[in-house]
Motif scaffolding. Sequence first.
Motif, PDB file in Angstrom:
ATOM      1  N   THR A  46     -25.478  28.475 -14.373  1.00 38.62           N
ATOM      2  CA  THR A  46     -25.707  27.479 -14.018  1.00 38.62           C
ATOM      3  C   THR A  46     -26.656  26.655 -14.956  1.00 38.62           C
ATOM      4  O   THR A  46     -26.912  25.402 -14.870  1.00 38.62           O
ATOM      5  CB  THR A  46     -26.596  27.939 -12.476  1.00 38.62           C
ATOM      6  OG1 THR A  46     -25.826  28.455 -11.767  1.00 38.62           O
ATOM      7  CG2 THR A  46     -27.193  26.600 -12.027  1.00 38.62           C
TER       8      THR A  46
ATOM      9  N   SER B  18     -24.646  24.663 -17.033  1.00 40.88           N
ATOM     10  CA  SER B  18     -24.134  23.307 -16.436  1.00 40.88           C
ATOM     11  C   SER B  18     -25.256  22.262 -16.246  1.00 40.88           C
ATOM     12  O   SER B  18     -24.801  20.901 -16.530  1.00 40.88           O
ATOM     13  CB  SER B  18     -23.653  23.947 -14.975  1.00 40.88           C
ATOM     14  OG  SER B  18     -22.639  24.628 -14.968  1.00 40.88           O
TER      15      SER B  18
ATOM     16  N   GLN C 285     -27.960  24.146  -5.242  1.00 42.99           N
ATOM     17  CA  GLN C 285     -26.869  23.223  -4.654  1.00 42.99           C
ATOM     18  C   GLN C 285     -25.840  23.202  -5.865  1.00 42.99           C
ATOM     19  O   GLN C 285     -24.704  22.960  -5.583  1.00 42.99           O
ATOM     20  CB  GLN C 285     -27.654  21.751  -4.657  1.00 42.99           C
ATOM     21  CG  GLN C 285     -28.682  21.606  -3.436  1.00 42.99           C
ATOM     22  CD  GLN C 285     -29.313  20.371  -3.184  1.00 42.99           C
ATOM     23  OE1 GLN C 285     -29.163  19.371  -4.185  1.00 42.99           O
ATOM     24  NE2 GLN C 285     -30.174  20.262  -2.540  1.00 42.99           N
ATOM     25  N   LEU C 286     -26.382  23.337  -7.079  1.00 35.64           N
ATOM     26  CA  LEU C 286     -25.233  23.179  -8.196  1.00 35.64           C
ATOM     27  C   LEU C 286     -24.334  24.089  -8.072  1.00 35.64           C
ATOM     28  O   LEU C 286     -23.149  24.193  -8.387  1.00 35.64           O
ATOM     29  CB  LEU C 286     -26.115  23.157  -9.406  1.00 35.64           C
ATOM     30  CG  LEU C 286     -25.095  23.122 -10.721  1.00 35.64           C
ATOM     31  CD1 LEU C 286     -24.083  21.706 -10.840  1.00 35.64           C
ATOM     32  CD2 LEU C 286     -25.775  23.044 -11.955  1.00 35.64           C
TER      33      LEU C 286
ATOM     34  N   GLN D 221     -21.912  23.804  -5.572  1.00 44.36           N
ATOM     35  CA  GLN D 221     -20.541  22.892  -6.378  1.00 44.36           C
ATOM     36  C   GLN D 221     -19.644  23.610  -7.195  1.00 44.36           C
ATOM     37  O   GLN D 221     -18.504  23.575  -6.987  1.00 44.36           O
ATOM     38  CB  GLN D 221     -21.235  21.650  -6.804  1.00 44.36           C
ATOM     39  CG  GLN D 221     -22.263  21.039  -5.860  1.00 44.36           C
ATOM     40  CD  GLN D 221     -22.958  19.700  -6.352  1.00 44.36           C
ATOM     41  OE1 GLN D 221     -22.970  19.341  -7.630  1.00 44.36           O
ATOM     42  NE2 GLN D 221     -23.758  18.977  -5.937  1.00 44.36           N
ATOM     43  N   ARG D 222     -20.061  24.149  -7.990  1.00 39.33           N
ATOM     44  CA  ARG D 222     -19.395  24.765  -9.250  1.00 39.33           C
ATOM     45  C   ARG D 222     -18.737  26.065  -8.862  1.00 39.33           C
ATOM     46  O   ARG D 222     -17.599  26.413  -9.460  1.00 39.33           O
ATOM     47  CB  ARG D 222     -20.249  24.978 -10.394  1.00 39.33           C
ATOM     48  CG  ARG D 222     -20.861  23.622 -11.074  1.00 39.33           C
ATOM     49  CD  ARG D 222     -20.723  23.536 -12.417  1.00 39.33           C
ATOM     50  NE  ARG D 222     -19.302  23.674 -13.119  1.00 39.33           N
ATOM     51  CZ  ARG D 222     -18.924  23.835 -14.191  1.00 39.33           C
ATOM     52  NH1 ARG D 222     -19.783  23.713 -15.234  1.00 39.33           N
ATOM     53  NH2 ARG D 222     -17.815  23.909 -14.672  1.00 39.33           N
TER      54      ARG D 222
ATOM     55  N   PRO E 276     -18.107  27.914  -5.485  1.00 39.78           N
ATOM     56  CA  PRO E 276     -18.567  28.033  -4.044  1.00 39.78           C
ATOM     57  C   PRO E 276     -18.752  29.447  -3.238  1.00 39.78           C
ATOM     58  O   PRO E 276     -19.347  29.601  -2.283  1.00 39.78           O
ATOM     59  CB  PRO E 276     -17.082  27.285  -3.282  1.00 39.78           C
ATOM     60  CG  PRO E 276     -16.713  26.631  -4.427  1.00 39.78           C
ATOM     61  CD  PRO E 276     -16.975  27.120  -5.759  1.00 39.78           C
TER      62      PRO E 276
ATOM     63  N   ALA F 182     -22.139  30.486  -3.043  1.00 40.94           N
ATOM     64  CA  ALA F 182     -23.196  29.545  -2.341  1.00 40.94           C
ATOM     65  C   ALA F 182     -24.200  30.427  -1.646  1.00 40.94           C
ATOM     66  O   ALA F 182     -23.973  31.642  -0.938  1.00 40.94           O
ATOM     67  CB  ALA F 182     -22.657  28.906  -1.297  1.00 40.94           C
TER      68      ALA F 182
END
Length: 407
Positions: A57, A60, A78-79, A82-83, A85, A88
């Motif tokens: 993360t 990223s 949130q990132l 997205q990257r 799933p 999450a």
Amino acid sequence: MPSAIVSGLWLNAKRLRAHGLILALSLWSVYLWNMATPGLLDRNRNLKGTDFLHFYTLGSLALAHRGNDLYNLEAQSQLVAQRVPDAAGIRYLPLYPPQVSILFEPLARLAYPCALIVWLALSAILYGICCYAVWRACPNLRKHKVTVTILALASPAFWHLIAWGQTSALALACLTLAFFAVRTRHEFLAGLALGCLIFKPQLALAAAIVFVLALHWKIIAGAFLSAAAQLTAACLYYGTGPLRDWLHTLLNLPGLLPQLEPRLYQTHSLRTFWTMLVPWPSASLALYLVTALAVLALTVICWRSGLPLSLRYSALLLSTILLAPHLTVYDLVVLAPAFLLVSDWLITQSDDPATPHLRLLLYLAYLLPLLGPLAHWTHFQLSVPVMAAILYSLATRHSSTPMREGV
């Protein structure tokens, strides 16, 4: 007698190899079985690589030049969704200095499974190189190459390093480089290596104090320059905002410790030893400070003694673990040089009546991280007093050897 049994194991390479092989096969079989599932979740429904997700993360964020979000827990959550799933909802407390994100930027260009494989391979290679380099510096262990290799692979600390996907192999590399620099009397280079520990500053605490007290100014200067260069690189990449955010986070760290250490039984330092054992925060803090001073005194005695560098540096590594305000089981991998260096020296001390007891302590320090979870119920982390006992044993031998190497 237990000490006699352990002494026999250490003296009998074949038996020691057999025990190490059983341990290695057991640990890595469990790891492979747990990871052998489709998708990114293991059999326990945990994300494969666990802590590596946080570094992925951060990388990223570096890839997108989002320095303002390096210490924004919500933005990182949130990132992650997205990257990756499947991850999450997983959150990590952002505590690493901003330059760490730049280190992981290349891996963030890959999909998470590929990045994880690359990182674990790099960590294993780095660990192997460090163990090999120190083994080469141990003349009495040269003929035990197979045994050393098996025990390195069977190391519970190394197993945890890979299982957690952590960065402690980098810390091991820094401390190994510092050892060889001190050994060849390149103090400034040793400082440069130690300064790289700014990414895990708790692992530099013992060395910083010892070298200041010993007036090794070249080492201190090198460490300061190395750390400053890393932070400067982060400022050039992001600006000064993330550095200020990091310093602000460190100032608030005492209030964040419950989030940072949800599983105290996986920690192995003096501070958490007393936190688990004594339920009153003020009393546990006082006991930590008192015992930390005692550990520091023993380390300084060792460092200023006539002991060979192998033992003095091993004492410093033990102190690094014990004094660290925060230390998780995977960080114990930095003790790998100490296991090799002390074992090499013990081979020459077969006539010393204290040798069997030190062999026993060394053997326990190697194995006890496996029993760390028992502290969840006993509130007593066995590895900590064992490491302290090894340090005491080394310090009490301070007048046994007039020869010195390095600084």
